[in-house]
Design a protein around this motif. Structure first.
Motif, PDB file in Angstrom:
ATOM      1  N   ARG A 122     -42.028 -40.853 -73.080  1.00 36.72           N
ATOM      2  CA  ARG A 122     -40.217 -41.714 -72.300  1.00 36.72           C
ATOM      3  C   ARG A 122     -40.958 -42.618 -72.189  1.00 36.72           C
ATOM      4  O   ARG A 122     -40.069 -43.812 -72.416  1.00 36.72           O
ATOM      5  N   GLU A 154     -41.565 -45.247 -74.899  1.00 39.22           N
ATOM      6  CA  GLU A 154     -39.370 -45.845 -75.955  1.00 39.22           C
ATOM      7  C   GLU A 154     -39.342 -46.668 -74.979  1.00 39.22           C
ATOM      8  O   GLU A 154     -38.201 -47.427 -75.062  1.00 39.22           O
ATOM      9  N   SER A 155     -39.061 -46.034 -73.735  1.00 40.63           N
ATOM     10  CA  SER A 155     -38.222 -46.805 -72.420  1.00 40.63           C
ATOM     11  C   SER A 155     -39.080 -48.295 -72.230  1.00 40.63           C
ATOM     12  O   SER A 155     -38.730 -49.169 -73.145  1.00 40.63           O
ATOM     13  N   SER A 156     -40.294 -48.335 -73.125  1.00 43.16           N
ATOM     14  CA  SER A 156     -41.153 -49.496 -72.756  1.00 43.16           C
ATOM     15  C   SER A 156     -40.658 -50.704 -73.922  1.00 43.16           C
ATOM     16  O   SER A 156     -40.369 -51.455 -73.493  1.00 43.16           O
ATOM     17  N   ARG A 157     -40.623 -50.129 -74.957  1.00 45.78           N
ATOM     18  CA  ARG A 157     -40.052 -50.568 -76.745  1.00 45.78           C
ATOM     19  C   ARG A 157     -38.259 -50.744 -75.968  1.00 45.78           C
ATOM     20  O   ARG A 157     -38.386 -52.432 -76.773  1.00 45.78           O
ATOM     21  N   THR A 158     -37.941 -50.066 -75.884  1.00 43.41           N
ATOM     22  CA  THR A 158     -36.525 -50.858 -75.201  1.00 43.41           C
ATOM     23  C   THR A 158     -36.334 -52.160 -74.630  1.00 43.41           C
ATOM     24  O   THR A 158     -35.545 -52.652 -75.109  1.00 43.41           O
ATOM     25  N   ALA A 159     -37.218 -51.667 -73.309  1.00 45.47           N
ATOM     26  CA  ALA A 159     -37.259 -52.821 -72.123  1.00 45.47           C
ATOM     27  C   ALA A 159     -37.698 -54.281 -72.967  1.00 45.47           C
ATOM     28  O   ALA A 159     -37.124 -55.528 -73.067  1.00 45.47           O
ATOM     29  N   ASP A 160     -38.546 -54.014 -74.201  1.00 44.69           N
ATOM     30  CA  ASP A 160     -39.045 -55.041 -74.699  1.00 44.69           C
ATOM     31  C   ASP A 160     -38.790 -56.095 -75.221  1.00 44.69           C
ATOM     32  O   ASP A 160     -38.057 -56.751 -75.111  1.00 44.69           O
ATOM     33  N   ILE A 161     -37.148 -55.025 -76.148  1.00 39.97           N
ATOM     34  CA  ILE A 161     -36.172 -55.496 -76.817  1.00 39.97           C
ATOM     35  C   ILE A 161     -35.144 -56.750 -76.198  1.00 39.97           C
ATOM     36  O   ILE A 161     -34.991 -58.057 -76.817  1.00 39.97           O
ATOM     37  N   ARG A 162     -34.615 -55.385 -75.124  1.00 42.69           N
ATOM     38  CA  ARG A 162     -34.134 -55.387 -74.310  1.00 42.69           C
ATOM     39  C   ARG A 162     -34.500 -57.499 -74.192  1.00 42.69           C
ATOM     40  O   ARG A 162     -33.512 -58.584 -73.613  1.00 42.69           O
ATOM     41  N   ASP A 185     -34.085 -60.728 -75.932  1.00 46.98           N
ATOM     42  CA  ASP A 185     -32.869 -60.591 -75.962  1.00 46.98           C
ATOM     43  C   ASP A 185     -32.078 -61.585 -74.651  1.00 46.98           C
ATOM     44  O   ASP A 185     -31.146 -62.201 -75.487  1.00 46.98           O
TER      45      ASP A 185
END
Length: 785
Positions: free
Chosen positions: A362, A365-373, A376
């Motif tokens: 988890r 997955e959160s790190s990948r989402t945080a990296d994208i955010r 941006d």
């Protein structure tokens, strides 16, 4: 494979039957083990107590028997010695009687008579020791009471006294028996020390105690050995249970599970923590391959394929991640690290642990989402942002950074060195370096740079924890232009400050002049106060001088008015006498008021506090003014809640009442009403007098209470007076620690209230002459509602 399975099932069945037979007996033993462990020490203690009690009773019987024997032997020895002395006494010579008696006693008494420490004393009629056996020259010639204490009953009663307890001269207890003799002898006494009498019995006691202590020690050692073995067994069980519990706790806290897969029989052993990981109730039995394989996620492969891959590759260890279904329908990510044991043997096992990595998955997955955010967010900010690693290589940057520095897109490749990227763009001109907010050792700095197009940037650089640094560039062109305007405004402000400094100097000179004026004012004020005191003293002195002739005028006018020495003649003389008397009385009242006011202002009025009844004082005051009120048809009503008592000067309180009442009667029209009210407050007394008179204008209230002040209107013009009544009333109230208030509405009436403390601070002590009185004239005057 079927043969191995059959043998394994048969062996498990045999173990199960053995467990069924042994388990009940073992459980019964465990059930009674605690009771037996508690009963054994109790039984041993009871046994020892019984033995000790039995031996103690036997030893006490032996002691009693030994005492009886000692007493009997003492009586027999006394009788034997008395009989022998009676026989030999008549034949003893007078010369050398003591020596002959000593020899006769030694010959007559057998050696056994002095055994066990017995002592024989022969006394003369006076009670003096004249012979002893065994011989003791130290005791011969002494009074027997000094040798043996508590021996008087023996000497007095002889054989009738029997055996008594006595004390030797060294403090040792003993038994004593005596027999009376005739002739030149008084008595013979035999004493047996208890220590010698009980010596054999004490040896027996010592032997029994030694045997009992030895037996008890042996039993206690056996008991200790039993408990030691039991404690070691319990400790071993506890260590095993704690080890097993710690092992399970460690696996559970580490979110791990133990797996032992018997490949030959297709069965698995799972630890309790493994069951907890997938949320399945734990059980002691083994799991079949089908049960375990059914829990694996279909997308993550098959467990049998894992085993086949191991055999095909020739490896013995495997590290793999897969999902297993939980009881609630969810999925848990597991990372299995297992090793193949006994690969070429008849019973190969796959043993290892499975770790719960759901949180790691988890987090990934959160790190990948945080990296994208994060990318941006960096791209959308208005500042130029760039991040370099510890080797000064590009990590990331936004488009704003590329545009401000004019760097081509192909040069912004992550991992490219700092020098290459900076060299590919435009270099700003550094105009000013400002101090950073962080500590210098953090490598932080902040600087301002101007671009070629005239724009200004504020570049802030901070070191990261991994050794790299982040740089943020902010466009501060508007701030720089505003700063120029502020500098211009600062110049103007400095000019204004210079003007203000000159103004302050002028104000300081004016303040100095004000200080000088204040000092002159203080001097003039002191002079005025001194003049006022001189005036008050003059008024007090002159008032005394005026009262003496006025008293004569009033007295003679009263005599002439009453025609004491005969008629005056003309009726006009009687009218003149009345006018003289009235004028003199009025003038005397005015002088009295002036005198009272002068005494108050000069600080010479002394109060004489006492406990008074306010209701009685109100009745006396209303009775004084009742005649004048009756003439004018004015109703005077009194309302007192309860008998009120206070500590005050009686004359002063009555004067305050009369002053206010006389004013109320004076300024109330005919047919009016006056109400006198008194009530008790917390620690004080309130007295108010209300009338329906002409009232007082609002602007004139501030003048009332000042000396010689009067409110003049169409009604008061015809009423003469000194104007000191309210001033004296206010001053007397304040001398008592109270206050006076006036509330009035013109044309409707006036209320004068006096508030006095029940026990004022000055109660019981007179004012010292010259102490001075501070009058707060008009401070509490307020209109009625």
């Amino acid at each position: 494979m079927p043969v191995f399975t059959m043998l394994f099932d048969r062996r498990q069945a045999l173990k199960g039957h053995a467990r069924l037979l042994a388990k009940p007996a073992y459980e019964n033993l465990l059930r009674f083990e605690t009771l037996l462990r508690r009963l054994i020490p109790i039984l041993i203690v009871l046994f020892l107590a019984f033995v000790a009690l039995a031996r103690g009773v036997e030893l006490l019987d032996q002691r009693a028997e030994r005492e009886t024997q000692t007493r009997d032997a003492l009586v027999m020895t006394t009788s034997l010695a008395a009989g022998a002395l009676r026989r030999v006494e008549p034949g003893l010579p007078d010369d050398g009687f003591a020596m002959a008696l000593q020899n006769a006693l030694a010959d007559a008494v057998p050696r056994a008579a002095t055994a066990e420490g017995r002592l024989i004393y022969v006394l003369d009629p006076a009670g003096t020791v004249i012979a002893t056996a065994p011989r003791s020259t130290a005791d011969e010639g002494r009074y027997f009471a000094e040798v043996v204490g508590r021996s008087h009953p023996l000497i007095i009663f002889g054989e009738r006294a029997g055996v008594l307890d006595v004390t030797l001269d060294n403090g040792e207890p003993a038994f004593g028996a005596a027999a009376a003799l005739d002739g030149r002898l008084g008595a013979v006494v035999v004493v047996a020390p208890l220590a010698a009498a009980y010596a054999e019995w004490r040896g027996t006691v010592t032997l029994n105690v030694t045997i009992f202590v030895g037996t008890s020690g042996i039993l206690l050692i056996i008991l200790y050995g039993y408990f030691a073995q039991s404690a070691r067994a319990n400790q071993a069980d506890r260590i095993y249970a704690e080890t097993h519990e710690r092992f399970d706790t460690a696996l559970k806290r580490g979110r791990c599970g133990l797996i032992d897969w018997d490949l030959a029989h297709g069965r698995m052993f799972w630890s309790k923590s493994m069951f907890d990981l997938i949320g399945v109730p734990a059980r002691d039995g083994l799991l079949s391959f089908g049960e375990a394989n059914a829990l694996v996620h279909p997308d993550d492969g098959d467990l049998m394929n894992l085993v086949e891959a191991l055999y095909d590759s020739g490896e013995t260890t495997v590290d793999r991640m897969f999902r297993m279904r939980k009881e609630d329908g969810g999925w848990v990510w597991l990372r299995a690290r297992v090793e193949l044991v006994g690969r070429d043997g008849p019973e190969p096992h796959l043993i290892g642990i499975a770790v719960d990595v759901t949180e790691q998955m988890r987090l990934a997955e959160s790190s990948r989402t945080a990296d994208i955010r994060l990318r941006d967010a960096i791209e959308t900010i208005n500042e130029a942002f760039v991040l370099w690693d510890a080797d000064n290589r590009l990590v990331m940057c936004n488009t704003k950074y590329q545009q401000l520095h004019g760097i081509p897109g192909e040069a912004l490749v992550p991992g490219r060195p700092y020098a290459e990227i900076v060299g590919a763009g435009r270099q700003p001109i550094v105009r000013m370096q400002t101090p950073a907010e962080a500590r210098p050792e953090d490598g932080a700095k902040s600087l301002e740079a101007q671009l070629e197009d005239g724009r200004w940037l504020q570049i802030s650089e901070r070191r990261t924890k991994d050794g790299g640094f982040v740089s943020v560039g902010t466009d501060i062109t508007a701030l720089k232009r505003h700063e120029e305007k502020l500098i211009e405004g600062e110049r103007r402000l400095m000019a204004t400050i210079a003007d203000l400094r000159q103004s302050r100097q002028k104000l300081e000179s004016q303040a100095q002049e004000m200080v000088e004026l204040a000092e002159k004012y203080s001097e003039e004020k002191n002079r005025a106060e001194a003049a006022n005191r001189s005036k008050s003293e003059f008024l007090a002195n002159i008032s005394h001088e005026l009262r003496t002739p006025l008293n004569a005028i009033i007295g003679f006018s009263e005599i002439m008015q009453s025609a004491m020495f005969g008629p005056l003649g003309s009726p006009r003389y009687a009218e003149y006498c009345r006018d003289i008397n009235a004028s003199g009385t009025f003038l005397l009242n005015v002088i009295n008021d002036i005198l009272d006011m002068a005494r108050i202002e000069a600080g010479r009025l002394q109060l004489e506090p006492e406990e008074i009844g306010l209701d009685a004082l109100i009745e006396e005051s209303t009775r004084v003014t009742a005649e004048e009120a009756k003439k004018r048809g004015i109703t005077v009503a009194t309302e007192v809640e309860e008998p009120i008592r206070l500590v005050a000067d009686r004359r002063a309180v009555k004067q305050m009442l009369l002053n206010i009442l006389s004013n109320a009667v004076k300024f109330t029209p005919e047919g009016g009403r006056i109400a006198v009210r008194a009530r008790k407050l917390r620690g004080a007394v309130s007295l108010s007098i209300e009338d329906t008179g002409i009232g007082i204008p609002r602007e004139a209230l501030a003048k009332l209470g000042r000396p010689f002040e009067q409110v003049q209107n169409q009604f008061t013009k015809s009423h003469s007076g000194s104007g000191l009544g309210l001033a004296i009333t206010r001053s007397l109230a304040e001398l008592h620690g109270g206050a006076m208030r006036i509330r009035s509405i013109e044309g409707k009436g006036t209320i004068v209230s006096i508030r006095l403390p029940e026990r004022p601070p000055l109660a019981g002590a007179a004012h010292a002459p010259g102490a001075g009185v501070s009058l707060r004239i008009g401070a509490s005057a307020e209109p009625c509602r």
